[in-house]
Write an enzyme that holds these catalytic residues in place. Structure first.
Site, mmCIF file in Angstrom:
data_model
loop_
_atom_site.group_PDB
_atom_site.id
_atom_site.type_symbol
_atom_site.label_atom_id
_atom_site.label_comp_id
_atom_site.label_asym_id
_atom_site.label_seq_id
_atom_site.Cartn_x
_atom_site.Cartn_y
_atom_site.Cartn_z
ATOM 1 N N ASP B 72 30.428 7.598 -36.315
ATOM 2 C CA ASP B 72 29.963 6.954 -37.534
ATOM 3 C C ASP B 72 28.600 7.477 -37.968
ATOM 4 O O ASP B 72 27.936 8.207 -37.228
ATOM 5 C CB ASP B 72 29.893 5.426 -37.353
ATOM 6 C CG ASP B 72 29.359 5.048 -35.976
ATOM 7 O OD1 ASP B 72 28.688 5.883 -35.331
ATOM 8 O OD2 ASP B 72 29.607 3.921 -35.525
ATOM 9 N N ASP B 141 29.522 -8.040 -31.015
ATOM 10 C CA ASP B 141 30.665 -8.738 -31.593
ATOM 11 C C ASP B 141 31.973 -8.011 -31.303
ATOM 12 O O ASP B 141 32.993 -8.256 -31.922
ATOM 13 C CB ASP B 141 30.468 -8.916 -33.112
ATOM 14 C CG ASP B 141 30.275 -7.595 -33.836
ATOM 15 O OD1 ASP B 141 30.412 -6.525 -33.174
ATOM 16 O OD2 ASP B 141 29.962 -7.606 -35.037
ATOM 17 N N HIS B 143 32.735 -4.859 -31.739
ATOM 18 C CA HIS B 143 33.182 -3.771 -32.616
ATOM 19 C C HIS B 143 33.163 -2.442 -31.886
ATOM 20 O O HIS B 143 32.307 -2.200 -31.051
ATOM 21 C CB HIS B 143 32.339 -3.709 -33.906
ATOM 22 C CG HIS B 143 30.914 -3.272 -33.726
ATOM 23 N ND1 HIS B 143 29.859 -4.065 -34.101
ATOM 24 C CD2 HIS B 143 30.367 -2.122 -33.242
ATOM 25 C CE1 HIS B 143 28.734 -3.418 -33.850
ATOM 26 N NE2 HIS B 143 29.017 -2.235 -33.321
ATOM 27 N N GLU B 148 33.827 -3.564 -37.722
ATOM 28 C CA GLU B 148 33.317 -4.913 -37.542
ATOM 29 C C GLU B 148 34.468 -5.916 -37.428
ATOM 30 O O GLU B 148 35.617 -5.591 -37.770
ATOM 31 C CB GLU B 148 32.442 -5.272 -38.742
ATOM 32 C CG GLU B 148 31.254 -4.338 -38.939
ATOM 33 C CD GLU B 148 30.146 -4.544 -37.918
ATOM 34 O OE1 GLU B 148 30.413 -5.083 -36.820
ATOM 35 O OE2 GLU B 148 28.992 -4.174 -38.221
#
Lengths: 560, 284
Positions: B72, B141, B143, B148
């Site tokens: 990313d 979280d 991801h 996400e």
């Protein structure tokens, strides 16, 4: 620890010319602009002789160095700068025998040999000359690149606008004032004063011009703004038809250095506000620090109250101007006796011209100096303000103003320090450094006897006298009189680290980034930032010895 | 799925570094047949990169024939910004190894046509023959890459708006000023990761403990995108002790007990592979 090895990755042969011309220094500590040492690689382009942005080279040019040099944990520093050096290796920049070739070969010899001391750029310094000699000498000292040697960046003219009482080794009959202000400067130095930098590959190169002068001498202070106005690049100066006033003003681009001076605190501060950026060999050839009028040395402590509030300035002015001193008699007496001493010494001094080190064996300055009444030498307050107006920038005393001469309020000048342990006591060196770290510039102020290979012994000198060299101490045979410095820059750095207790990284900064910033050439010299010239010095992180030296991306010296 | 547990982040890095080096060396990559490696950014993989750099400096591995794809990159952050993933990868890994710059792929978050950039990236992965091993990290979280919570488990490389948690977690890299954290990123999709032939995920630290538990002890769930790994045929998670804090004791014990067995399986697999290659050679 200090062994290096070279690896050619994908090159056709073992020579540096193989591959893509990119070179990576690895396993080294980079000497950064902030004085820290950071473990990081450095990439240079050996064909262009510059430091490159490694990340951009990798992602945008899609290249990585075809040659890698493992420095075995050594420090990789920008090459050292020496902005005050009178000579070395038997050659004195101030002696011109009438033969240009001989002079140039002397320059080349120094440039080629001085790299062994880690210096990759120097500003040859000439002491006060016959006026007729200046145009010749300065033109010979135009920036010069030598193959395999250090860069000669320009000239440092120490004199002739000096204070007689602090003339040191300068010939008193040649010392002069500047009655015609800037015109006197132009007259003295000749056309080189306004010469523009040489153009290399379509770009303006560095041309350093430093003038050491005493701002209290008539005509000097008012000339500083004009002298120090930066040279506009040729493209912008031709297109500046809109501002007629600026085209009338001549540009000189001089770095003005306060030295051989007894300027009062007021005058010294005015000089800085007018554009002076440097103090020449701090502590030497200037009044000692007096707490009531700290004079030039006091610039290292510039107080906000002294700077921004004209009333504070006025108060000090009246107290130094003499007759009405309400603060006890000590100051008054000191001043009186001071004036007498100087008169006496001046008459003695003129009999024995220039035998000894100009920086150290000067006339003693009693406490209570500076000695001259500022009213008689400094221009009036109103006049000085109008001078400052010439500088594009806010006027001194304007509380809202951020800067004069391009620097912010409260800005303190750079100062040269001879760190041979003789010209300044280790305590004094540390005191100055603690007061103003970012202004510290190491200089050698070396004489022709600077040569690490010159064995200790007795050498013939001028006027039938002999000089004794012991280590880098030079003195006249049969006396204790010091005859200048013979210290090399690498020794200065090692001394400085010892004297101040700072690390090698900080000491290196004082011989690289600080002088470069002082001369406003920190985009090219004294730094490892991308785009700067690949002038590099490899240093043993333990002792600080120079291991190898690179100029323009080529190795020019290595310890073998 | 396998879970390897090590004492601390450094030993996790050593384990994964050795593992990847072995995979690359066993692969015997050539310019015609390079090893295609997917790479993450963030603090978790740093010990792995450090170890790989050490192996490279010791002459035990070369990246000459390794092609990399990063997961990313932020949108709109200059490539040379100190927090860009270009900068991270160069600083932490690429500058220290011998990978040819042309073998490196990182999404361009400053492309004029961001959608086109994402499509071209998927195509480039395909053209390189697909990813052999994707190394990943996870967020608090859960991801993986910037996928996400709520991301489609069949997603491909695309523009993604960062979750508030992620923005807040990253604020520390932007002078603790949340307004300076980019709001968008380009990221490979969950499916892009799932398509790679092997996935290795590094999970270290207490703050990742809940995410690890959600990803491996509960069902496949798009709110914890790492859980998609449960459907991958060859996935490996390497965690430190801290990251196992939310796992059942039973889970931890089970995975610890099978580590040795797993090694044996791997050895056998290797032998079988070699034998089959030998047979292929004979038929020629």
């Amino acid at each position: 620890m200090t062994s290096t090895f070279v690896k050619d990755v994908g090159g056709d042969d073992g020579e540096g010319s193989a591959g893509n011309g990119l070179l990576c220094f690895t396993n080294c500590l980079l000497a950064m602009e902030n004085g820290s040492l950071v473990e990081k690689d450095l990439w240079i382009d050996t064909s262009k002789g510059i430091i490159v942005d490694s990340q951009k080279t990798f992602f945008q040019l899609r290249e990585r160095p075809s040659r890698i040099i493992d420095l075995g944990g050594a420090i990789l520093s920008p090459g050292f700068l020496d902005i005050q050096i009178n000579g070395a290796y038997g050659f004195d920049f101030s002696i011109y025998t009438g033969n240009d070739e001989e002079y140039v070969s002397g320059l080349t010899r120094i440039a080629n040999r001085i790299v062994e001391t880690g210096v990759t750029s120097l500003v040859p310094t000439i002491i006060t000359q016959e006026q007729s000699l200046y145009p010749k000498l300065l033109s010979l000292l135009r920036p010069r690149k030598t193959k395999g040697g250090a860069n000669l960046l320009g000239w440092h003219a120490e004199g002739p606008f000096l204070q007689l009482a602090k003339r040191g080794a300068h010939e008193p009959t040649l010392i002069r004032s500047a009655p015609k202000e800037i015109e006197s400067f132009a007259e003295t130095y000749g056309p080189e004063l306004s010469a523009t930098p040489p153009v290399v590959n379509g770009k303006e190169d560095v041309y350093v011009k430093i003038i050491t002068a005493a701002p209290e001498i008539p005509g000097i202070l008012s000339s500083i703004p004009a002298l120090t106005r930066p040279l506009l690049s040729s493209s912008s100066s031709t297109s500046s038809a809109s501002s007629t006033s600026s085209s009338e003003k001549k540009e000189y681009g001089v770095t003005f250095s306060i030295g051989h001076s007894i300027a009062s605190s007021d005058i010294a501060a005015e000089a800085v506000k007018s554009g002076a950026r440097l103090i020449t060999h701090l502590f030497n050839a200037m009044p000692q620090l007096h707490h009531r009028d700290p004079s030039i040395i006091g610039l290292l402590g510039v107080s906000p109250a002294f700077n921004s509030s004209p009333s504070a300035l006025t108060k000090i002015k009246t107290s130094t101007s003499g007759s009405m001193t309400p603060r006890g008699t000590g100051l008054k007496e000191g001043k009186k006796s001071g004036i007498e001493v100087v008169k006496k010494k001046l008459s003695i001094a003129s009999g024995t011209p220039g035998v000894v080190s100009e920086a150290i064996s000067e006339l003693p300055t009693p406490p209570g100096s500076p000695l001259l009444n500022p009213r008689t030498t400094a221009p009036s307050r109103a006049a000085s303000i109008s001078n400052i107006d010439l500088v594009e920038g806010p006027v001194f005393g304007d509380a809202k103003s951020g800067s004069w001469g391009g620097e912010e309020e409260g800005w303190r000048p750079y100062y040269g320090l001879i760190v041979d342990g003789i010209h300044s006591h280790p305590n004094s060196v540390r005191l100055a450094y603690m007061a103003h770290k970012d202004g510290c510039v190491l200089i050698t102020d070396a004489m022709a006897f600077m040569d690490p290979h010159l064995p200790d012994g007795v050498y013939p000198w001028r006027d039938g006298k002999n000089l004794v060299r012991r280590g880098y101490k030079l003195f006249i045979e049969g006396s204790d009189t010091l005859a200048g410095s013979a210290v090399s820059m690498d020794s200065c750095i090692q001394n400085f680290a010892r004297f101040t207790g700072c690390g090698l990284g900080e000491a290196i900064k004082c011989a690289t980034y600080n002088p470069a910033r002082c001369l406003r050439i920190e985009n090219k010299k004294g730094t490892l930032r991308p785009g700067a010239d690949a002038d590099l010095t490899v240093i043993d992180p333990v002792g600080g010895d120079v291991l190898s030296v690179w100029v323009d991306g080529r190795e020019v010296w290595s310890r073998e | 799925m396998r879970l390897i547990i090590r004492d601390d982040p450094a030993s996790v890095g050593t384990y994964i570094g050795d593992y990847i080096a072995k995979r690359i060396n066993d692969f015997k990559p050539t310019p015609e047949r390079p090893f295609v490696l997917g790479l993450p950014t963030g603090s978790s993989p740093i010990p792995t990169y450090k170890h790989l750099i050490g192996l490279h400096k010791a002459g035990k591995i070369s990246f000459e024939n390794v092609v990399t794809f990063n997961m990313d990159e932020y949108v709109g952050l200059p490539q040379d910004h100190s927090e860009s993933y270009h900068t991270f990868m160069f600083r932490e890994f690429f500058s220290h190894i011998d990978i040819p710059p042309k073998n490196v792929h990182i999404l361009n978050g400053n492309a004029v046509d961001l959608i086109g950039e994402c499509k071209a990236y998927e195509q480039a992965i395909k053209d390189a023959g697909g990813i052999e091993l994707f190394l990943g990290g996870i967020g608090e979280d859960g991801h993986i890459a910037f996928n996400e919570p709520g991301s489609s488990l069949t997603s491909r490389t695309r523009i993604k708006t960062l979750a508030y948690d992620t923005i807040q977690a990253n604020a520390r890299f932007f002078g603790n000023d949340i307004s300076k954290v980019p709001r968008m990123a380009l990221t490979v999709g969950v499916q892009t990761v799932m398509d790679s032939r092997e996935v290795v995920v590094v999970v270290t630290g207490l703050r990742k403990a809940l995410a690890l538990s959600k990803a491996i002890e509960e069902g496949v769930n798009h709110l914890w995108t790492l859980s998609a790994l449960q459907l991958h045929p060859w996935a490996l998670i390497v965690a430190d002790e801290d990251a196992t804090n939310e796992l059942h004791v039973k889970t931890v014990k089970y995975f610890k007990s099978i580590e040795r067995v797993q090694e044996e399986v791997e050895r056998n697999h290797e032998e079988v592979r070699r034998n089959s290659e030998g047979r292929q050679g004979n038929t020629w």
